[in-house]
Design a protein around this motif. Structure first.
Motif, PDB file in Angstrom:
ATOM      1  N   GLU A   1      54.800   3.738 -15.648  1.00  8.38           N
ATOM      2  CA  GLU A   1      55.489   2.736 -16.437  1.00  8.38           C
ATOM      3  C   GLU A   1      54.629   1.478 -16.557  1.00  8.38           C
ATOM      4  O   GLU A   1      53.754   1.218 -15.727  1.00  8.38           O
ATOM      5  N   ARG A   2      54.908   0.717 -17.569  1.00  6.91           N
ATOM      6  CA  ARG A   2      54.198  -0.540 -17.748  1.00  6.91           C
ATOM      7  C   ARG A   2      54.588  -1.504 -16.624  1.00  6.91           C
ATOM      8  O   ARG A   2      55.763  -1.581 -16.247  1.00  6.91           O
ATOM      9  N   GLU A   3      53.598  -2.230 -16.117  1.00 11.56           N
ATOM     10  CA  GLU A   3      53.854  -3.129 -14.998  1.00 11.56           C
ATOM     11  C   GLU A   3      53.289  -4.524 -15.275  1.00 11.56           C
ATOM     12  O   GLU A   3      52.320  -4.685 -16.013  1.00 11.56           O
ATOM     13  N   PHE A   4      53.886  -5.489 -14.644  1.00 10.88           N
ATOM     14  CA  PHE A   4      53.470  -6.887 -14.758  1.00 10.88           C
ATOM     15  C   PHE A   4      52.135  -7.101 -14.070  1.00 10.88           C
ATOM     16  O   PHE A   4      51.882  -6.552 -12.996  1.00 10.88           O
TER      17      PHE A   4
ATOM     18  N   ALA B   1      51.493 -10.269 -23.786  1.00  4.68           N
ATOM     19  CA  ALA B   1      52.895 -10.450 -24.143  1.00  4.68           C
ATOM     20  C   ALA B   1      53.238 -11.930 -24.135  1.00  4.68           C
ATOM     21  O   ALA B   1      52.640 -12.703 -23.379  1.00  4.68           O
ATOM     22  N   ALA B   2      54.222 -12.297 -24.936  1.00  9.65           N
ATOM     23  CA  ALA B   2      54.575 -13.710 -25.024  1.00  9.65           C
ATOM     24  C   ALA B   2      56.050 -13.895 -25.344  1.00  9.65           C
ATOM     25  O   ALA B   2      56.708 -12.990 -25.876  1.00  9.65           O
TER      26      ALA B   2
ATOM     27  N   ILE C   1      62.487 -19.419 -20.039  1.00  9.75           N
ATOM     28  CA  ILE C   1      63.319 -18.436 -19.344  1.00  9.75           C
ATOM     29  C   ILE C   1      63.284 -18.749 -17.859  1.00  9.75           C
ATOM     30  O   ILE C   1      62.352 -19.387 -17.373  1.00  9.75           O
ATOM     31  N   VAL C   2      64.298 -18.274 -17.139  1.00 14.13           N
ATOM     32  CA  VAL C   2      64.364 -18.547 -15.709  1.00 14.13           C
ATOM     33  C   VAL C   2      63.202 -17.885 -14.976  1.00 14.13           C
ATOM     34  O   VAL C   2      62.714 -16.823 -15.384  1.00 14.13           O
TER      35      VAL C   2
ATOM     36  N   GLU D   1      59.554  -6.984 -18.427  1.00 17.19           N
ATOM     37  CA  GLU D   1      59.132  -6.693 -19.799  1.00 17.19           C
ATOM     38  C   GLU D   1      60.113  -7.244 -20.820  1.00 17.19           C
ATOM     39  O   GLU D   1      59.715  -7.763 -21.859  1.00 17.19           O
ATOM     40  N   SER D   2      61.375  -7.116 -20.507  1.00 17.63           N
ATOM     41  CA  SER D   2      62.425  -7.521 -21.445  1.00 17.63           C
ATOM     42  C   SER D   2      62.444  -9.019 -21.706  1.00 17.63           C
ATOM     43  O   SER D   2      63.096  -9.477 -22.646  1.00 17.63           O
TER      44      SER D   2
END
Length: 123
Positions: free
Chosen positions: A39-42, A93-94, A99-100, A107-108
């Motif tokens: 899966e895609r990861e940070f 990604a941007a 956001i908190v 990802e979301s």
């Protein structure tokens, strides 16, 4: 719109720098990666609403460095001492709005994604 570049094929221990340019100023901007079959990861992100503080995944924090050129809306990911397990497609990604803090690794939380750039590290 996000334009990413800088991937390639390198050997273990080498370095690469990825770049990502946004068409407008963002509140949150960073990198994710997706290795084959996973899966895609940070990877890392910069949160402008917290004074430009940068956050890293534990797996990269001692080897990767995120930096910004705010005048160019450009993000750089300097990757040093690359390992075969760093092999993945890297996505910029941007998010335009704030956001908190607890959500910056999700990802979301990101509205815009670049096309992905492949980094391959051979052993």
């Amino acid at each position: 719109q996000l334009q990413a570049s800088g991937g390639g094929l390198v050997q273990a221990g080498d370095s690469l720098r990825l770049s990502c340019t946004a068409s407008e100023r963002t509140a949150l901007m960073g990198w994710f990666r997706q290795a084959p079959g996973l899966e895609r990861e940070f990877v890392a992100t910069v949160r402008r609403t917290s004074g430009g503080r940068i956050y890293y995944a534990d797996s990269v924090k001692d080897r990767f460095t995120l930096s910004t050129d705010n005048a160019k809306n450009t993000l750089y990911l300097q990757m040093n001492n690359l390992k075969p397990e760093d092999t993945a497609v890297y996505y910029c990604a941007a998010r335009l709005s704030s956001i908190v803090l607890s959500a910056i690794r999700l990802e979301s939380s990101y509205n815009y994604w670049g096309q992905g750039t492949l980094v391959t590290v051979s052993s």
